[in-house]
Design an enzyme around this catalytic site. Sequence first.
Site, PDB file in Angstrom:
ATOM      1  N   GLU A  76       0.877  -0.715  -0.123  1.00  0.00           N
ATOM      2  CA  GLU A  76      -0.170  -0.219   0.477  1.00  0.00           C
ATOM      3  C   GLU A  76       1.183   1.261   0.157  1.00  0.00           C
ATOM      4  OE1 GLU A  76      -2.794  -0.336  -1.040  1.00  0.00           O
ATOM      5  OE2 GLU A  76      -4.338  -1.411   0.154  1.00  0.00           O
ATOM      6  N   HIS A  95      -2.252   3.004   8.076  1.00  0.00           N
ATOM      7  CA  HIS A  95      -3.620   2.167   8.145  1.00  0.00           C
ATOM      8  C   HIS A  95      -3.658   0.508   8.243  1.00  0.00           C
ATOM      9  CE1 HIS A  95      -5.255  -0.081   4.903  1.00  0.00           C
ATOM     10  NE2 HIS A  95      -4.880  -0.749   4.735  1.00  0.00           N
ATOM     11  N   HIS A  97      -6.776  -2.146   9.493  1.00  0.00           N
ATOM     12  CA  HIS A  97      -7.766  -2.536   9.263  1.00  0.00           C
ATOM     13  C   HIS A  97      -9.269  -3.446  10.387  1.00  0.00           C
ATOM     14  CE1 HIS A  97      -6.270  -5.060   5.778  1.00  0.00           C
ATOM     15  NE2 HIS A  97      -6.265  -4.007   5.279  1.00  0.00           N
ATOM     16  N   TYR A 116     -17.299  13.084  20.753  1.00  0.00           N
ATOM     17  CA  TYR A 116     -16.700  14.285  19.455  1.00  0.00           C
ATOM     18  C   TYR A 116     -15.441  14.300  19.511  1.00  0.00           C
ATOM     19  CZ  TYR A 116     -14.289  14.490  24.496  1.00  0.00           C
ATOM     20  OH  TYR A 116     -13.413  14.708  25.247  1.00  0.00           O
ATOM     21  N   HIS A 158     -12.749  -2.751   2.949  1.00  0.00           N
ATOM     22  CA  HIS A 158     -11.168  -2.686   3.498  1.00  0.00           C
ATOM     23  C   HIS A 158     -10.397  -2.193   4.934  1.00  0.00           C
ATOM     24  CE1 HIS A 158      -6.933  -1.833   1.549  1.00  0.00           C
ATOM     25  NE2 HIS A 158      -6.915  -2.177   2.732  1.00  0.00           N
ATOM     26  N   TYR A 211      -6.543  22.723  24.167  1.00  0.00           N
ATOM     27  CA  TYR A 211      -6.434  21.398  25.325  1.00  0.00           C
ATOM     28  C   TYR A 211      -5.552  20.839  25.452  1.00  0.00           C
ATOM     29  CZ  TYR A 211      -7.755  17.394  27.679  1.00  0.00           C
ATOM     30  OH  TYR A 211      -8.282  16.626  28.567  1.00  0.00           O
TER      31      TYR A 211
HETATM   32 ZN   LIG Z   1      -5.385  -3.458   3.818  1.00  0.00          ZN
END
Ligand SMILES: [Zn+2]
Length: 226
Positions: A76, A95, A97, A116, A158, A211
Site C-alpha cells: 500500500e 493504515h 483493518h 466528539y 477494506h 486543550y
Molecule cells: Zn489494507
Amino acid sequence: MLMEKERIEIVEYGKKMSSAGLCKGTSGNISIYDPETGYMAISPSGIGYFETEPEDVVVMKLDGTIVEGNRAPSSEHGLHSVIYLNKPEARAVVHTHSIYCTTFAALNQPLKAVHYVIGGAGVSEIPCAPYCTFGTPELAESVKNTIGDSKAVLLQNHGLVASGPKLAKAFSLAVNLEFVAEIQYRALCIGQPCVLSDEQMAEVMVRFKSYGQPAKNNEKKDGMGY
Ligand SMILES: [Zn+2]
C-alpha cells in the site's frame, strides 16, 4: 542507515498497533515522511510486527523508487504516498483493518459525530472511499478523491487510513476513530444514535486547539490531544 530514528519508531508503533488490536496478522502498515529529502520510511510487506527490525523498514521516494532496504515495501505504499502528496502537513500515515472501522467500510457508510473525539480528524464525518483492489493506483486515486479536509478516510470493504503531523498523532487518531466506530455500531444496535451538529462540532474543534499541555518550545501545538 537512512531515516534510522523513523525506522525504529515504525517498528515500535507496529507493535503498539498490533497490541492495541487495530490489525490482525500482518495486515495494516505505517509510514513516516520527511519532506526535506522527499523520502518515506514504510513498513515492509508481509512481516509480522513483532518480527520486524528497523533494517526491514524500507526507505523510498513517493514515486515508488526504493532508496534503501532489502525488503519489499508494503503493497500500500501508493496509498501512503498519495496522502503526503495531497496533505502538505502530513508526516505520518497509519493504515489499519480495525474491526469497527472496517465494519462501516463494509457498509460503505461514513463515521458520524456520535462522539466528539471524531473532531481529531479535523472534520465531523469520516468519508468512505469507493472500493478499489488493495495495493493499486486506483485505490490511491479513490482516497485522493474522497479524503477532502479530513485527516482520515475509510476504504470501502477494506479498512481505515489516518494521517497526522507525527506518528504518535496518526496512531492516536486511528485508535480514536476505532472507538467512534465501535460506539456508532453499539448505538445502532439498540437505537438511533444522536449525531452532534456542525455547530456543536465547531465548538469541539475550537476547544481542541487549546486543550492539553502547553506546547514545548520547538513543538507546534496542533490541538489533537484530548
Ligand atoms: Zn489494507
